[in-house]
Scaffold this active site. Structure first.
Site, PDB file in Angstrom:
ATOM      1  N   ASP A 154       2.050  -2.323   2.075  1.00 39.15           N
ATOM      2  CA  ASP A 154       3.300  -2.597   2.707  1.00 39.15           C
ATOM      3  C   ASP A 154       3.840  -3.864   2.350  1.00 39.15           C
ATOM      4  OD1 ASP A 154       1.313  -3.580   4.519  1.00 39.15           O
ATOM      5  OD2 ASP A 154       3.022  -3.978   5.791  1.00 39.15           O
ATOM      6  N   GLU A 155       5.079  -3.966   2.305  1.00 36.81           N
ATOM      7  CA  GLU A 155       5.941  -5.410   2.530  1.00 36.81           C
ATOM      8  C   GLU A 155       5.185  -6.221   1.530  1.00 36.81           C
ATOM      9  OE1 GLU A 155       5.263  -6.964   6.526  1.00 36.81           O
ATOM     10  OE2 GLU A 155       7.282  -5.751   6.949  1.00 36.81           O
TER      11      GLU A 155
END
Length: 888
Positions: free
Chosen positions: A555-556
């Site tokens: 993620d991210e």
């Protein structure tokens, strides 16, 4: 991860503390003085004295400073101050103060000081050429503005420290946390109280969230009264079917139980028997017979039947978990003050196969004992998955054979600007590595955790976040590279290198790191990932719990690689079929996922990272953890990934992020970027099988109603963009989330987790009759639509009242007996015509009040009061107290 917090004001008052770390790294930010002048002006003794006499106050002024917008997000700011007050002369300019602040400073309005961001949340205050020194008793104020807003006193991170040249940094004692002797919770004496709900507790001029004053809580608790006997036959989590066949509890367990095992082994139920024994129900030859038989006509994992008669108890189950869960239900039936129960028949099986709890030990380390205690309570309430997040930007927490740097460097934070001995301080960790927020699990520790989990039918899911959120790994491998290069061993130096040294990409993660993403164009990166997975798999094998599910993170990822020569060549040469920089993130997740699949391990990742992958290039058996905010359209991604056939596990932030505050109060602990008030009643109302329908009962982060459109949407070419879940598809389960950015102690983790974990278990195990059925043809939901009917709302309220009484009268005392520091709730109170009225979210807990700071008295019924009135609740065992509130 999942961090959208802000900060605010700071009031530094030169106040107290001792030395810090053994590393004496040069601080290159000292203002222009010669080394001789610097040494003459600042010595180690003086620096330490300053640490002992510096007093720090952190003070928010307003979230609506002049010149900033009052609505929306873009351009928003808050104003704050830092006061420096000294009890000794500070003539030298050769010093700096380091501290953690979650949102960057936009502008410093004081000529004598500047504030710069070092890395992540680490900031530095330095005097400018205009600094005229600080005299005894004098206060100097630093006015500044920061990004966005501050809504919590907890935003002010602790452990500021002083640095001067090569001297050992000195912790400023006044910025350390203390502990409330009654609640046991952290106190921050350096933080000025919030006093203005309009300017300090609203994030925009359209914010409708109400500060949870006693009056607000009193209204919220209406309709939940003490019901004597309501908890007598209740079990948490609620079984599929309970048929009670007696009254007045004729079955006594006071003499204990006598096990009759018609199954292969008793080891799988040992933990459940210990929980029974803690209540006083021990094994005895004279005890009530408890017969265990195999349930032959059920294949559902965890299913069981419990038949309780006056002559004995028969527990029939399909597997080890079922036997354990049946005994857990027996434990739940018991009132610790009365070991008698009614005759009944219980038939039960879980709603979801995946019933999980996530604990982040990477941001701030948490002890092995906390994990063991958590596992025991998870088993008590029939949760079966522990997602253990052990690596992120701020720490690597697991010993890996052959890569000692990961824990030698990556497991601790201290003031080492070069980061050759530790990571930089973050999250208020302070200058010293010798703190509880640093640390790691040895191989033996992890094996012990795995064995403890297996004995409680719980699977441990390791998570080392990659390719973003990987700063701890990157800095550790950088140090390894430098070490071997210094030895002239280039091959060893590059074996596990995670970055391209010639990469000039400028990026920033959501946590403001510009160096936290693995370079996915290097084969050494994948060699590192493979090494880590294999070593973790060995530990699982040694513990007897094979590694079958591994969480990548994914993620991210913050837009790294664009100026990496390695990646430019990688893309230009069409390596691995990658023809665009936009494909690099997906390439990493797909490649690691397929590597895991080849090892017989199911890959898992966070939903945003998984959404970038190409489904045809992913293993069919993949898990996605859904953390998208429903009021921001989060149902769309959730439905998309369910329809792919993945194991989609809900971690909906509004409900399932347990590091968010229980109530909307600036003194409550936790982050608040998706919710500022997630108490157990709100969590109980969650309808996980129909995410869009929650729009009929929820509001957004600002207390505003919102709409969810779950009808099918097509693009211009007729391709589906979003829409409903396909018939026959559904979520794999639920997972509660603890992220530890603001949680530095085991006690705080327990405070934030319990008793919410019990309601998580309720939602994951049992589907309530009042939940709105999902509309597979699609529908639009808002607070004027009526899929959630008045009858359903009434049923929800009625069933919550039973759950609330069960917690207050029966379950919380069991947490006390297990040594769990759950949150004692704040009290609802109202003064009407001179009389004090109170209520509480868990009827059965004692409430106390006092007038004008006098002696605390037990509240029994409305009482005449005059003067300053305060209220608080007591834990079920009467030992710990909840936070005191003043009734205005």
């Amino acid at each position: 991860m999942k961090l959208k917090l802000l900060t605010a004001a700071i009031t530094l008052v030169l106040a107290t503390s001792g030395c810090s770390d053994n590393s004496k790294m040069r601080d290159n930010s000292s203002v222009t003085q010669t080394k001789a002048e610097s040494a003459e002006a600042m010595t180690q003794v003086v620096l330490n004295q300053l640490g002992e006499t510096l007093d720090v106050k952190y003070r928010l002024l307003t979230n609506f400073p002049e010149g900033c917008p009052t609505e929306g997000v873009d351009g928003r700011c808050f104003s704050a101050q830092i006061d420096l007050t000294s009890t000794m002369d500070l003539p030298s300019a050769d010093w700096a103060i380091y501290y953690s602040q979650m949102r960057p400073v936009q502008e410093v309005l004081s000529e004598e000081f500047e504030i710069t961001r070092v890395k992540g949340d680490l900031h530095k205050i330095t005097p400018t050429a205009a600094f005229t020194g600080l005299k005894v008793g004098q206060t100097k104020t630093i006015d500044f503005r920061g990004e966005l807003w501050q809504l919590s006193e907890i935003d002010a991170m602790p452990n500021y420290y002083l640095v001067s040249g090569d001297l050992t940094p000195a912790l400023i004692k006044s910025t350390t946390v203390t502990h409330d002797p009654e609640t046991g919770m952290e106190l921050r004496p350096y933080v000025a109280d919030f006093t203005d709900a309009e300017t300090q507790y609203k994030r925009s001029d359209t914010d409708l969230i109400k500060w949870a004053t006693p009056e607000v809580l009193f209204q919220a608790n209406q309709g939940v009264e003490l019901q004597t006997g309501a908890a007598t036959n209740t079990i948490i989590p609620t079984p599929l079917k309970v048929e009670v066949t007696s009254e007045n509890k004729p079955v006594s367990l006071g003499a204990g139980i006598k096990l009759v095992l018609n199954v292969q082994a008793r080891a799988p139920i040992d933990a459940a028997l210990k929980r029974l024994a803690r209540l006083g129900v021990t094994e005895s030859d004279k005890g009530l017979p408890v017969v265990l038989n195999t349930l032959k006509d059920s294949t559902q994992a965890g299913a069981y039947q419990l038949a309780i008669t006056e002559q004995g108890i028969e527990l029939t189950a399909a597997d080890d978990a079922g036997f354990s869960y049946g005994l857990s239900s027996l434990t739940s039936l018991i009132d610790s003050q009365d070991l008698s129960i009614n005759t009944m028949l219980v038939e039960d099986a879980p709603r979801y196969d995946f019933r999980g709890m996530h604990i982040d030990v990477s941001r701030n380390f948490h002890s092995k004992q906390l994990i063991l205690d958590m596992l025991d309570q998870m088993a008590a309430y029939k949760l079966n998955k522990l997602h253990l997040h052990m690596a992120d930007d701020e720490g690597w927490r697991l010993e890996i054979d052959g890569l000692p740097e990961l824990t030698d460097i990556g497991s601790k934070r201290c003031h080492d600007i070069s980061e050759t001995t530790c990571l930089l301080p973050q999250l208020g960790s302070g200058p010293s590595a010798d703190t509880k927020v640093s640390g790691y699990y040895t191989k033996a520790d992890y094996i012990e955790i795995l064995k403890y989990a297996s004995a409680r039918q719980i699977q441990v899911i390791p998570s080392m976040d990659m390719p973003g959120h990987s700063r701890a790994a990157i800095k550790s491998m950088d140090a390894r590279y430098k070490k071997f290069m210094a030895e002239g061993n280039e091959t060893a130096a590059k074996e596990y290198l995670l970055t391209d040294p010639d990469d000039k990409t400028v990026y920033s993660s959501i946590q403001y790191y510009d160096d936290n993403t693995l370079n996915v164009c290097l084969e050494s990166t994948f060699h590192f990932v493979d090494k880590v997975i294999d070593e973790i798999a060995k530990l699982h094998k040694d513990a007897g719990q094979p590694l079958t599910l591994y969480h990548i993170g994914a993620d991210e990822t913050a837009g790294a690689w664009l100026e990496s020569p390695q990646c430019k060549a990688f893309v230009a040469n069409n390596v691995q079929g990658v023809t665009s920089f936009d494909e690099l993130g997906a390439y990493f997740v797909e490649r690691v996922s397929n590597t895991l699949n080849d090892k017989g391990i199911e890959p898992a990742g966070w939903s945003d990272g998984m959404s970038h992958t190409r489904p045809d290039k992913m293993p069919k058996k993949s898990q996605s953890n859904l953390w998208d905010v429903i009021s921001h359209g989060g149902h769309n991604r959730a439905h998309e990934q369910v329809n792919l056939g993945w194991d989609a596990v809900l971690g909906t932030p509004e409900m399932l992020y347990f590091d968010f505050p229980y109530e909307a109060d600036p003194k409550e602990h936790g982050y608040y970027w998706a919710s500022r008030n997630t108490n157990e009643r709100k969590l109980y109302g969650f309808m996980p099988d129909n995410l869009p329908a929650n729009a009929e009962q929820w509001t957004d982060i600002q207390g505003q109603p919102f709409e969810v459109d779950d009808t099918e949407k097509l693009d211009d070419s007729g391709k589906r963009i979003s829409g409903p879940i396909a018939q026959g598809k559904g979520f794999a389960g639920l997972q509660g989330q603890i992220w530890s950015e603001t949680l530095r102690s085991d006690e705080l983790v327990e405070y934030m987790t319990f008793p919410r974990l019990l309601i998580l278990a309720e939602k994951a195990w049992h589907k309530a009759s009042w939940e709105v059925p999902y509309q597979y043809t699609g529908a639009v939901y808002n607070q004027t639509t009526e899929f959630f009917t008045q009858e359903m709302r009434a049923s929800q309220a009625k069933q919550w009242a039973v759950i609330a009484n069960t917690l207050g009268q029966k379950e919380l005392i069991k947490l006390d007996m297990a040594g769990i520091d759950y949150r004692v709730p704040t009290v609802g109170a109202h003064i009407h015509e001179g009389e004090l009225h109170t209520n509480i979210i868990y009827p059965g807990l004692k409430i106390e009040y006092r007038i004008d700071g006098g002696k605390w008295k037990v509240f029994k019924s409305p009482v005449a009061v005059k003067g300053m009135v305060e209220v608080r609740a007591l834990a079920a065992d009467g030992t710990r107290k909840g936070r005191t509130l003043e009734v205005k």
